[in-house]
Design an enzyme around this catalytic site. Structure first.
Site, short mmCIF file in Angstrom:
data_model
loop_
_atom_site.label_atom_id
_atom_site.label_comp_id
_atom_site.label_asym_id
_atom_site.label_seq_id
_atom_site.Cartn_x
_atom_site.Cartn_y
_atom_site.Cartn_z
N LYS A 35 53.52 30.32 48.04
CA LYS A 35 53.14 31.72 47.81
C LYS A 35 51.61 31.84 47.74
O LYS A 35 50.92 30.82 47.67
CB LYS A 35 53.78 32.21 46.51
CG LYS A 35 53.34 31.42 45.28
CD LYS A 35 54.28 31.64 44.12
CE LYS A 35 53.77 30.89 42.89
NZ LYS A 35 54.77 30.85 41.81
N ARG A 126 60.40 36.96 32.08
CA ARG A 126 59.63 37.49 33.20
C ARG A 126 60.68 37.98 34.20
O ARG A 126 61.29 39.00 33.98
CB ARG A 126 58.69 36.41 33.75
CG ARG A 126 57.54 36.97 34.55
CD ARG A 126 56.60 35.89 35.04
NE ARG A 126 57.25 34.92 35.93
CZ ARG A 126 56.60 33.97 36.59
NH1 ARG A 126 55.28 33.85 36.46
NH2 ARG A 126 57.24 33.13 37.37
N TYR A 239 19.43 35.47 38.71
CA TYR A 239 19.60 36.68 37.89
C TYR A 239 19.45 36.37 36.41
O TYR A 239 19.95 35.36 35.92
CB TYR A 239 20.98 37.29 38.14
CG TYR A 239 21.08 38.00 39.46
CD1 TYR A 239 20.25 39.09 39.75
CD2 TYR A 239 21.99 37.59 40.42
CE1 TYR A 239 20.35 39.75 40.98
CE2 TYR A 239 22.10 38.24 41.65
CZ TYR A 239 21.27 39.33 41.91
OH TYR A 239 21.37 39.97 43.11
N MET A 287 26.58 36.45 43.63
CA MET A 287 27.75 36.83 44.42
C MET A 287 27.95 35.89 45.61
O MET A 287 29.06 35.47 45.91
CB MET A 287 27.59 38.27 44.93
CG MET A 287 28.79 38.77 45.70
SD MET A 287 28.53 40.43 46.37
CE MET A 287 28.46 41.41 44.88
#
Ligand SMILES: *Cc1c(COP(=O)(O)O)cnc(C)c1O
Length: 340
Positions: A35, A126, A239, A287
């Site tokens: 998955k 669940r 940063y 990023m």
């Protein structure tokens, strides 16, 4: 096109991990959870290699994921069952649903039934039918009856509670097989293996328990050096200027950041690796960029590639993210490069 960052993937280690888990499954068949696009590594490439190694049972979360690997012609189960809108895809016979609610059972029967799996809830609360719902399964053609362990990575009483709730279901539904263990569950021993195990994480290099120490790393992010510079003593990097050079420092700027799944939690703890040398991260993860201390690697230049230190148990401790998140968050900008 070649991206400035790549995911180096070790097909030999992947097959080794599956064989290791199969050998630990005490005679049960060993499947594979693929998955979330094969936990971020690419479901088609992963499933193809595992099928070649001998794996016969594959698990995805959704019908879209089943469709993505359908061309391989494998035996696939869809863990989230069937919604009404899934019935058309389900009708193609590319996979079978893991039914987990009374509504899903009724929907499957109304559509004519056929081979399916069923999820029973043994305490995780669940997905899954409760043990009391067993009469609803009357008339279904069940391949695998399964349940899922909530705490298999811990030594807690709940593991045995779930196991002993599952054992008495044998023979009560006509299911051909019983299945309980994920990766960590395999390490709990023969009593947890039943007929089929369903590892995911450990196939991809995750080590949820010490018994799985033979598992090998599969995925290594690698990034290209975009710039090499000297940061003079007293100046800062990145940063919020969180790192200050105490002496003139050789620095390499790498093309990877949190948008690629290289989390901000690696700030101050992560590292790149170069010929056995550890090059610590300096300052914050941006990023799309990070900076590493290249003092120990005077040979490295703009355009060279560096591997990140991404052994999952250690990287999890460094970043504060789970081993699962470190895999499934790997972004879409990598070129995936398989050896074998
Ligand atoms: C994801 C999943 C697995 C695999 O679990 P790992 O901890 O990754 O080995 C097995 N069974 C079910 C039902 C799952 O959702």
């Amino acid at each position: 096109m070649t991206a400035p960052l790549r995911l180096s993937l070790d097909g030999t280690a992947l097959a080794h991990n599956w064989r290791t888990l199969a050998a630990m499954s005490s005679g049960a068949a060993c499947g594979a959870a693929v998955k979330a696009d094969g936990y971020g590594l690419g479901a088609v490439a992963v499933a193809k290699r595992l099928a070649a190694a001998g794996c016969r049972d594959f698990f995805v979360a959704t019908w879209a994921e089943a469709e993505a690997i359908a061309p391989l012609g494998l035996r696939v189960s869809v863990l989230h069952g069937i919604r009404g809108v899934d019935m058309e895809l389900a009708g193609w016979g590319i996979a079978r649903p893991v039914l987990s609610t009374a509504t899903q059972v009724a929907r499957w029967k109304a559509a004519g039934g056929g081979l399916c799996d069923v999820m029973i809830d043994t305490g995780m609360n669940r997905l899954g039918l409760s043990v009391e719902d067993l009469p609803l399964l009357e008339g279904l053609e069940i391949e695998t009856l399964m349940s899922h362990l909530a705490c298999a990575d811990e030594d807690v009483a709940m593991n045995e509670r779930q196991r002993s709730a599952f054992v008495p279901l044998a023979g009560r539904t006509g299911a051909k097989r019983m299945s309980l263990a994920n990766s960590a569950g395999i390490a709990l021993g023969p009593d947890y293996a039943f007929d089929l195990t369903r590892p995911g994480l450990a196939l991809y290099g995750g080590i949820p328990r010490g018994e799985l120490a033979a598992i090998r790393q599969v995925a290594t992010p690698e990034a290209q050096i975009l710039q090499r510079r000297i940061v003079p003593a007293g100046q800062t990097i990145g940063y919020n200027a969180t790192w200050t050079a105490s002496a003139d420092t050789q620095v390499a700027i790498l093309n990877i950041g949190y948008a690629d799944g290289y989390f901000r939690g690696f700030s101050g703890t992560g590292a790149a690796l170069s010929a056995g040398r550890r090059l610590p991260l300096l300052g914050r993860v941006s990023m799309d960029l990070i900076a590493v201390d290249a003092t120990a690697a005077p040979d490295l230049a703009e355009g060279d590639w560096l591997a990140l230190d991404y052994a999952l148990p250690e990287a999890s401790a460094q970043s504060g993210m789970s081993q699962y998140e470190l895999l499934t968050s790997l972004g879409h900008r990598f070129d995936r490069v398989w050896s074998d």
